[in-house]
Enzyme design. Structure first.
Site, short mmCIF file in Angstrom:
data_model
loop_
_atom_site.label_atom_id
_atom_site.label_comp_id
_atom_site.label_asym_id
_atom_site.label_seq_id
_atom_site.Cartn_x
_atom_site.Cartn_y
_atom_site.Cartn_z
N ASP A 285 0.88 -1.18 0.00
CA ASP A 285 0.00 0.00 0.00
C ASP A 285 0.91 1.22 0.00
OD1 ASP A 285 -2.47 1.56 0.42
OD2 ASP A 285 -1.71 1.91 2.43
N SER A 286 0.33 2.40 -0.15
CA SER A 286 1.12 3.62 -0.06
C SER A 286 1.65 3.83 1.36
CB SER A 286 0.27 4.82 -0.45
OG SER A 286 -0.78 4.98 0.46
N CYS B 81 -4.34 -1.58 -1.84
CA CYS B 81 -4.51 -0.14 -2.04
C CYS B 81 -5.46 0.05 -3.22
CB CYS B 81 -3.15 0.47 -2.34
SG CYS B 81 -3.20 2.20 -2.86
N GLU C 146 -2.22 8.72 8.36
CA GLU C 146 -0.75 8.62 8.33
C GLU C 146 -0.11 9.40 9.50
OE1 GLU C 146 1.46 6.97 6.00
OE2 GLU C 146 -0.30 5.89 5.30
N CYS D 280 -10.96 3.07 0.18
CA CYS D 280 -9.54 3.37 0.39
C CYS D 280 -9.17 2.58 1.62
CB CYS D 280 -9.34 4.87 0.62
SG CYS D 280 -7.66 5.27 1.21
N HIS E 296 -7.11 2.99 3.83
CA HIS E 296 -6.85 3.78 5.04
C HIS E 296 -8.15 4.06 5.83
CE1 HIS E 296 -2.95 4.71 3.21
NE2 HIS E 296 -2.58 5.34 4.31
N1 DGL Z 1 -4.70 3.32 0.90
C1 DGL Z 1 -4.74 3.76 -0.42
C2 DGL Z 1 -6.01 3.44 -1.15
O1 DGL Z 1 -6.65 2.47 -0.80
C3 DGL Z 1 -4.11 5.05 -0.86
C4 DGL Z 1 -4.02 6.19 0.02
C5 DGL Z 1 -3.12 7.29 -0.54
O2 DGL Z 1 -1.92 7.09 -0.50
O3 DGL Z 1 -3.65 8.30 -1.03
O4 DGL Z 1 -6.38 4.10 -2.09
#
Ligand code: DGL
Length: 271
Positions: A11-12, A75, A154, A186, A188
């Site tokens: 993931d990011s 992600c 984050e 997302c 996150h």
């Molecule tokens: N967790 C990621 C997603 O599902 C990306 C979040 C990001 O880095 O903008 O899209």
């Protein structure tokens, strides 16, 4: 037949840990290598071409350095940008989070009016509209991007008034549309589920792609004869970050749990 190599996941940053948690719980015998690209997060505002380049580079690293048997793109933005290219280019199976999430969203709705929230990259790509149409052409989809949510996670700010105020503003389109189910598109966002739930109200069901992706992973490992040969063992979990590894370990262990006791640094061209 079995395969004792690890599963790779990326993931990011911390978001994919929601998928890692579900995978560790469902597949305790499997070894897992998780890479959080915190040195280059957020992916959401970046052009999809750039995210595709990151995804290819990470996949290459996980295959070369860890000999992974299966890649999970934990992600949504990277899935939107790169799932087809990764599947075409790699000689291991690849699973993204978008199709499993879309399936659980359709299974959960009663009214057929659903919401999807995600990063600018994911929402603007239109991928959820396409995938949801394939899963069930009858569902009515209202989607909106939520810039700012990822940054809160984050920073480890997952609760409190500031998150709720931002959520009230960003979620207004899905609330006004009267959706009965909201996909956290997302990885996150499940960390913000309490604030999001407070804003949308108890009658809206929140759906995360984490559990459904872990189920899809378990299913594919079995179908492809890629399960670990010893189903009774406890797998090893390896964590990598392209950013500050100390910060990754401290916040990551809070978000994931004790499996993330330490992390290794990965140096990319950009970090
Ligand atoms: N967790 C990621 C997603 O599902 C990306 C979040 C990001 O880095 O903008 O899209």
């Amino acid at each position: 037949m079995a395969d004792d190599r690890p599963i790779g996941m990326f993931d990011s940053g911390f978001g994919g840990l929601t998928v890692a948690r579900a995978a560790i719980d469902l597949l305790p015998a499997e070894d897992l290598v998780y890479l959080g690209d915190t040195g280059r997060y957020p992916y959401g505002p970046r052009p999809l071409d750039e995210v595709r380049g990151f995804a290819m580079e990470i996949a290459d690293h996980l295959i070369t350095a860890f000999d992974i048997k299966f890649l999970v793109v934990a992600c949504n933005t990277a899935t939107a940008a790169a799932i087809d290219d990764l599947s075409d280019a790699l000689n291991i199976p690849v699973l993204g989070v978008i199709e499993p999430g879309a399936r659980s969203l359709v299974a959960a709705t009663r009214s057929g009016k659903v919401g999807v929230v995600g990063t600018v990259g994911t929402i603007d790509s239109g991928v959820y509209d396409d995938v949801l149409f394939k899963v069930d052409p009858a569902v009515e989809v209202v989607s909106c991007a939520c810039p700012g949510f990822v940054e809160f996670v984050e920073r480890g700010n997952t609760e409190g008034a500031q998150v709720v105020i931002l959520a009230e503003r960003l979620l207004a389109p899905v609330i006004d549309a009267g959706v009965d189910t909201l996909l956290l598109g997302c990885t996150h966002y499940p960390f913000l589920a309490r604030a999001i739930g407070e804003v949308v109200g108890p009658e809206v069901v929140l759906v995360s792609s984490a559990d459904e992706t872990a189920f899809a992973l378990a299913h594919e490992l079995s179908e492809l004869d890629l399960r670990h040969s010893d189903a009774t063992r406890l797998g090893a979990h390896h964590f990598i970050s392209s950013g500050d590894v100390r910060a990754f370990t401290v916040l990551g262990s809070k978000l994931l749990g004790p499996e993330l006791a330490n992390a290794e640094r990965w140096i990319t061209d950009a970090t």
